[in-house]
Design a protein around this motif. Structure first.
Motif, mmCIF file in Angstrom:
data_model
loop_
_atom_site.group_PDB
_atom_site.id
_atom_site.type_symbol
_atom_site.label_atom_id
_atom_site.label_comp_id
_atom_site.label_asym_id
_atom_site.label_seq_id
_atom_site.Cartn_x
_atom_site.Cartn_y
_atom_site.Cartn_z
ATOM 1 N N GLU A 196 55.783 23.894 -61.945
ATOM 2 C CA GLU A 196 56.318 24.982 -62.771
ATOM 3 C C GLU A 196 55.327 26.146 -62.872
ATOM 4 O O GLU A 196 55.713 27.312 -62.820
ATOM 5 C CB GLU A 196 56.668 24.456 -64.163
ATOM 6 N N LEU A 197 54.044 25.811 -63.024
ATOM 7 C CA LEU A 197 53.033 26.874 -63.080
ATOM 8 C C LEU A 197 52.961 27.637 -61.766
ATOM 9 O O LEU A 197 52.768 28.856 -61.750
ATOM 10 C CB LEU A 197 51.667 26.281 -63.424
ATOM 11 N N ARG A 198 53.097 26.923 -60.652
ATOM 12 C CA ARG A 198 53.083 27.593 -59.355
ATOM 13 C C ARG A 198 54.268 28.550 -59.236
ATOM 14 O O ARG A 198 54.118 29.685 -58.752
ATOM 15 C CB ARG A 198 53.150 26.552 -58.229
ATOM 16 N N LEU A 199 55.444 28.117 -59.692
ATOM 17 C CA LEU A 199 56.615 28.999 -59.689
ATOM 18 C C LEU A 199 56.376 30.229 -60.557
ATOM 19 O O LEU A 199 56.700 31.356 -60.171
ATOM 20 C CB LEU A 199 57.842 28.236 -60.187
ATOM 21 N N SER A 247 59.937 33.739 -66.730
ATOM 22 C CA SER A 247 60.659 34.858 -66.114
ATOM 23 C C SER A 247 61.381 35.688 -67.168
ATOM 24 O O SER A 247 61.383 36.930 -67.119
ATOM 25 C CB SER A 247 61.654 34.328 -65.079
ATOM 26 N N GLU A 248 61.996 35.009 -68.136
ATOM 27 C CA GLU A 248 62.665 35.737 -69.223
ATOM 28 C C GLU A 248 61.652 36.521 -70.049
ATOM 29 O O GLU A 248 61.907 37.668 -70.445
ATOM 30 C CB GLU A 248 63.418 34.754 -70.121
ATOM 31 N N GLY A 266 56.775 40.952 -71.160
ATOM 32 C CA GLY A 266 55.641 40.059 -71.367
ATOM 33 C C GLY A 266 54.592 40.158 -70.275
ATOM 34 O O GLY A 266 54.927 40.318 -69.097
ATOM 35 N N LYS A 267 53.335 40.048 -70.661
ATOM 36 C CA LYS A 267 52.218 40.147 -69.714
ATOM 37 C C LYS A 267 51.309 38.913 -69.725
ATOM 38 O O LYS A 267 50.739 38.551 -68.709
ATOM 39 C CB LYS A 267 51.367 41.386 -70.030
ATOM 40 N N VAL A 268 51.134 38.293 -70.903
ATOM 41 C CA VAL A 268 50.222 37.155 -71.024
ATOM 42 C C VAL A 268 50.938 36.019 -71.740
ATOM 43 O O VAL A 268 51.368 36.175 -72.885
ATOM 44 C CB VAL A 268 48.934 37.540 -71.795
ATOM 45 N N LEU A 269 51.047 34.874 -71.059
ATOM 46 C CA LEU A 269 51.687 33.706 -71.647
ATOM 47 C C LEU A 269 50.624 32.634 -71.889
ATOM 48 O O LEU A 269 49.920 32.213 -70.971
ATOM 49 C CB LEU A 269 52.773 33.165 -70.710
ATOM 50 N N LEU A 270 50.502 32.220 -73.150
ATOM 51 C CA LEU A 270 49.536 31.195 -73.539
ATOM 52 C C LEU A 270 50.285 29.880 -73.737
ATOM 53 O O LEU A 270 51.137 29.780 -74.623
ATOM 54 C CB LEU A 270 48.828 31.599 -74.840
ATOM 55 N N ILE A 271 49.987 28.886 -72.911
ATOM 56 C CA ILE A 271 50.724 27.627 -72.939
ATOM 57 C C ILE A 271 49.799 26.511 -73.406
ATOM 58 O O ILE A 271 48.814 26.189 -72.743
ATOM 59 C CB ILE A 271 51.298 27.282 -71.549
ATOM 60 N N ASP A 272 50.135 25.915 -74.537
ATOM 61 C CA ASP A 272 49.324 24.833 -75.111
ATOM 62 C C ASP A 272 49.887 23.478 -74.702
ATOM 63 O O ASP A 272 51.105 23.279 -74.709
ATOM 64 C CB ASP A 272 49.312 24.967 -76.640
ATOM 65 N N GLN A 273 48.988 22.543 -74.354
ATOM 66 C CA GLN A 273 49.360 21.175 -73.975
ATOM 67 C C GLN A 273 50.359 21.164 -72.807
ATOM 68 O O GLN A 273 51.424 20.557 -72.882
ATOM 69 C CB GLN A 273 49.920 20.402 -75.169
ATOM 70 N N VAL A 274 49.968 21.808 -71.734
ATOM 71 C CA VAL A 274 50.876 22.013 -70.601
ATOM 72 C C VAL A 274 51.320 20.687 -69.988
ATOM 73 O O VAL A 274 52.413 20.584 -69.427
ATOM 74 C CB VAL A 274 50.199 22.912 -69.537
ATOM 75 N N PHE A 275 50.490 19.626 -70.107
ATOM 76 C CA PHE A 275 50.826 18.357 -69.458
ATOM 77 C C PHE A 275 52.041 17.669 -70.080
ATOM 78 O O PHE A 275 52.557 16.694 -69.529
ATOM 79 C CB PHE A 275 49.626 17.399 -69.480
ATOM 80 N N ASN A 282 56.281 35.833 -60.747
ATOM 81 C CA ASN A 282 55.957 36.879 -61.734
ATOM 82 C C ASN A 282 54.551 37.414 -61.494
ATOM 83 O O ASN A 282 53.602 37.054 -62.197
ATOM 84 C CB ASN A 282 56.071 36.312 -63.148
ATOM 85 N N PRO A 283 54.372 38.275 -60.487
ATOM 86 C CA PRO A 283 53.029 38.751 -60.114
ATOM 87 C C PRO A 283 52.318 39.554 -61.193
ATOM 88 O O PRO A 283 51.096 39.722 -61.136
ATOM 89 C CB PRO A 283 53.285 39.611 -58.873
ATOM 90 N N GLU A 284 53.062 40.036 -62.199
ATOM 91 C CA GLU A 284 52.436 40.811 -63.270
ATOM 92 C C GLU A 284 52.027 39.947 -64.449
ATOM 93 O O GLU A 284 51.463 40.437 -65.430
ATOM 94 C CB GLU A 284 53.407 41.907 -63.757
ATOM 95 N N LEU A 285 52.305 38.653 -64.365
ATOM 96 C CA LEU A 285 52.081 37.758 -65.506
ATOM 97 C C LEU A 285 50.748 37.024 -65.383
ATOM 98 O O LEU A 285 50.403 36.508 -64.326
ATOM 99 C CB LEU A 285 53.216 36.735 -65.598
#
Length: 395
Positions: free
Chosen positions: A107-110, A83-84, A90-99, A115-118
């Motif tokens: 958290e991903l569902r939230l 959200s921050e 920000g438009k694209v968030l790349l998350i490595d090793q999410v588990f 953030n409908p634009e993310l």
């Protein structure tokens, strides 16, 4: 946040993917939540950074790479961070090793809902079952698998070529034409043994001992991917490792589940579950007769790829076993692989019959018109006899 942007910029500037992975063009990048699964060592981090490099400038703050290994996330969830990030454009968030995030799916569902634009692109272990075990992501996540290098990708990298991938139908019906295009440029027999030994995992390019690095990776697969994600107690780790070793030493064959249960001092049901976990971790391939699947007993268990065979027990490597493992691993990505009636036979997509055989032993094999022969120790084929190496060009 500034520290993350500095890290992102540095990593993107210093990323140089040796081979552009075919998966890059198979993903629908318009989707808002994309999961990239894959076993350790196949290049998931590089894949994320390569995406960033292709779509954004290194200092473009609309895209950000973060790794869940960062201790920062021990005190803050992904959703608040996302959200921050969005509030700052920000438009694209790349998350490595999410588990590594305890409540990663919630958290991903939230993130997705608030953030409908993310757009979120994340990586995870091959052991993760994104939709089956995480109903909150059902209907919103698109999942893809990143594999190790194919023989084609290995050849393109080491020989500086740009050979394209072929479908199975193309290989079956046009293999003589395809080989006539490839052979003037390279000799597959020069590269094939190298690929079988160390070409599947991209880290062979690193200036380290490949076998030691692979053994370390295999241990991480069991210690982290299986135990952490499947929430298995640490005291059972030695049983899983011993089972994997016994399966490797036995070579491709039907497992003796009762004997394995005795050897690791557990129940038959637990052995079957451990075999399933090892398969999900991409350490082994489990093959069933047509129409059967887990929890039925498999008709054959083999290592996931030949590199593992050379690393775990090199003195017992048999050429026929290596070649069958290569064939199954190459077909596994897009096709259903089942065991045929005899050891060397495989049924692909429940209808095509294949046999893997040594081209130098032709006199011992009676050729049947209803069988496709994948032949090793040759670079060319004819009719229903196809050089085995060419199946490494399927992706």
């Amino acid at each position: 946040m500034e520290a993350f942007f500095r890290t992102h910029t540095y990593l993107v500037e210093h990323t140089n993917a040796p081979v552009r992975r075919q998966l890059m063009d198979e993903i629908n990048w318009d989707d808002r939540l994309i999961g990239i699964k894959g076993t350790r060592g196949v290049g998931k981090t590089t894949f994320l950074l390569q995406y960033a490099k292709e779509h954004f400038a290194a200092n473009d703050r609309r895209c950000l790479y973060v790794n869940m290994n960062n201790f920062y996330f021990q005190g803050r969830g992904i959703a608040d961070f996302a959200s921050e990030f969005c509030k700052n454009g920000g438009k694209v968030l790349l998350i490595d090793q999410v588990f590594k995030e305890p409540n990663w799916s919630k958290e991903l569902r939230l993130c997705h809902d608030k953030n409908p634009e993310l757009k979120i692109i994340f990586t995870g272990s091959s052991v993760m079952r994104l939709k089956e075990d995480n109903p909150e992501l059902s209907g919103i996540v698109k999942s893809y698998n990143l594999r190790g290098f194919s023989f084609r990708e290995f050849v393109n990298l080491t020989a500086g070529k740009h050979f394209r991938a072929y479908t199975l139908e193309e290989i079956l019906h046009e293999h003589e034409h395809i080989t006539r295009q490839i052979l003037p440029e390279i000799s597959p027999n020069k590269y094939f043994p190298l690929y079988l030994h160390h070409g599947f995992y991209p880290f062979f390019l690193e200036n380290r001992n490949f076998s030691e690095n692979l053994l370390k990776t295999m241990n991480m697969m069991t210690e982290v991917d299986i135990l952490l994600i499947k929430q298995i107690e640490l005291k059972y780790l030695t049983k899983i490792k011993k089972l994997f070793y016994l399966l490797a030493v036995d070579g491709p064959q039907a497992p003796n589940v009762s004997q394995l249960a005795n050897n690791i001092e557990t129940s038959r049901a637990t052995v079957m579950n451990y075999i399933k976990y090892l398969s999900e971790a991409r350490l082994i391939n489990v093959i069933y007769p047509v129409g059967q699947k887990f929890p039925k007993k498999p008709s054959k268990v083999m290592m996931h790829n030949p590199n593992l065979m050379y690393a775990i027990y090199p003195i017992r490597v048999e050429q026929q076993d290596i070649m069958e493992t290569f064939f199954v691993n190459s077909l596994w990505k897009d096709h259903i692989v089942n065991q045929g009636g005899k050891d060397n036979y495989y049924i692909i997509d429940e209808r095509k019959k294949f046999r893997i055989c040594d081209a130098s032993g032709n006199g011992k094999i009676r050729m049947n018109p209803d069988t496709i022969y994948a032949r090793y120790n040759t670079e060319i084929g004819k009719d229903n006899q196809i050089p085995l190496w060419l199946f490494g060009f399927l992706y």
